[in-house]
Design an enzyme around this catalytic site. Structure first.
Site, mmCIF file in Angstrom:
data_model
loop_
_atom_site.group_PDB
_atom_site.id
_atom_site.type_symbol
_atom_site.label_atom_id
_atom_site.label_comp_id
_atom_site.label_asym_id
_atom_site.label_seq_id
_atom_site.Cartn_x
_atom_site.Cartn_y
_atom_site.Cartn_z
ATOM 1 N N THR A 5 -71.653 -83.936 18.069
ATOM 2 C CA THR A 5 -72.197 -85.052 18.846
ATOM 3 C C THR A 5 -73.351 -85.712 18.107
ATOM 4 O OG1 THR A 5 -71.623 -83.764 20.812
ATOM 5 C CG2 THR A 5 -72.918 -85.743 21.152
ATOM 6 N N GLY A 27 -77.481 -82.474 19.988
ATOM 7 C CA GLY A 27 -76.527 -82.011 20.980
ATOM 8 C C GLY A 27 -76.956 -80.665 21.540
ATOM 9 N N GLY A 47 -77.249 -73.695 18.813
ATOM 10 C CA GLY A 47 -77.020 -72.809 17.680
ATOM 11 C C GLY A 47 -75.565 -72.544 17.386
ATOM 12 N N GLY A 48 -74.674 -73.236 18.123
ATOM 13 C CA GLY A 48 -73.259 -73.059 17.839
ATOM 14 C C GLY A 48 -72.880 -73.445 16.425
ATOM 15 N N GLU A 83 -83.415 -76.739 14.076
ATOM 16 C CA GLU A 83 -83.357 -77.603 15.255
ATOM 17 C C GLU A 83 -84.560 -77.368 16.167
ATOM 18 O OE1 GLU A 83 -78.652 -78.414 16.137
ATOM 19 O OE2 GLU A 83 -79.406 -76.398 16.507
#
Length: 231
Positions: free
Chosen positions: A33, A88, A101-102, A109
């Site tokens: 995203t 995202g 954290g996917g 981040e």
């Protein structure tokens, strides 16, 4: 990702681009995203609709992508405060707490999120949950040297822990040279308690609970785009 999901993510990304003003320092998140946002941002810059935009990327791969799109990308050393970061999330609860954290970039981040005046999260409606952990295990970044003791410690807290592996069976290596363990706590009634239990453990670099960092979540659903401000 389905065509419909991509369409919804694009709607959310476009809504976030509308928040960018000329001269801003913008944190560039990571993931599918966030990539749509960066591409839309680059189009506006190329068309002359926005000038003087400086990006600070949350991942090396996003930095490379942003540069290839013609965006000016700098560093936290040069720009330690972001006017706005757009990113995202893997899961969002009603209080706008997040699991991230996917994609494996949770450490950078979170650094960028904490250095931002505003953090806008863009998601499609599938990312909304009543409780964090309903849909996603919690990513935790760990120093390879400490993998076993950290994994056993997190297991003792009640999680099922798995080392994140690539297709070739080797561990995923983050931009900082660490590994990721995915920790399934199940639905979290109190994410703050989980976060505190993970902080301060030697070898555990960072966790993917982003609590109180999102200023606003833009959600794209089949019936349109809506904005959820921080409660």
């Amino acid at each position: 990702m389905s065509e419909e999901q991509t369409r919804l993510k694009q709607l959310a990304a476009d809504a976030a681009v509308d928040e960018v003003r000329s001269g801003m320092v913008v944190g560039l998140g990571y993931g599918s995203t966030a990539l749509l946002f960066v591409r839309s941002l680059a189009k506006k810059v190329a068309a002359g609709e926005l000038q003087g935009i400086t990006g600070v990327a949350c991942a090396l791969a996003m930095e490379t992508e942003a540069r290839s799109l013609g965006l000016n990308v700098s560093s936290l050393d040069q720009h330690p405060v972001m006017d706005l970061t757009v990113d995202g999330a893997d899961e969002v609860d009603p209080a706008l707490n997040l699991i991230k954290g996917g994609g494996g970039a949770l450490l950078r981040e979170k650094v960028v999120a904490q250095a931002s005046r505003r953090e806008i999260i863009i998601v499609d409606e599938s990312k909304l949950s009543e409780h964090l952990g309903d849909k996603w295990a919690l990513p935790v970044e760990v120093v390879p040297f400490a993998l076993r003791p950290v994994s056993e410690y997190v297991t003792s807290l009640g999680a099922e822990v798995k080392l994140r592996l690539l297709e070739d069976g080797k561990p995923l290596v983050t931009d900082q040279g660490n590994w990721i363990i995915d920790c399934n706590f199940g639905p979290m009634a109190d994410p703050g308690t989980v976060a505190r239990s993970l902080e301060g453990r030697a070898g555990l670099v960072e966790h993917g609970l982003f609590l109180g960092l999102a200023s606003e979540v833009i959600v794209a659903a089949s019936d349109g785009v809506r904005r959820i401000p921080r409660p």
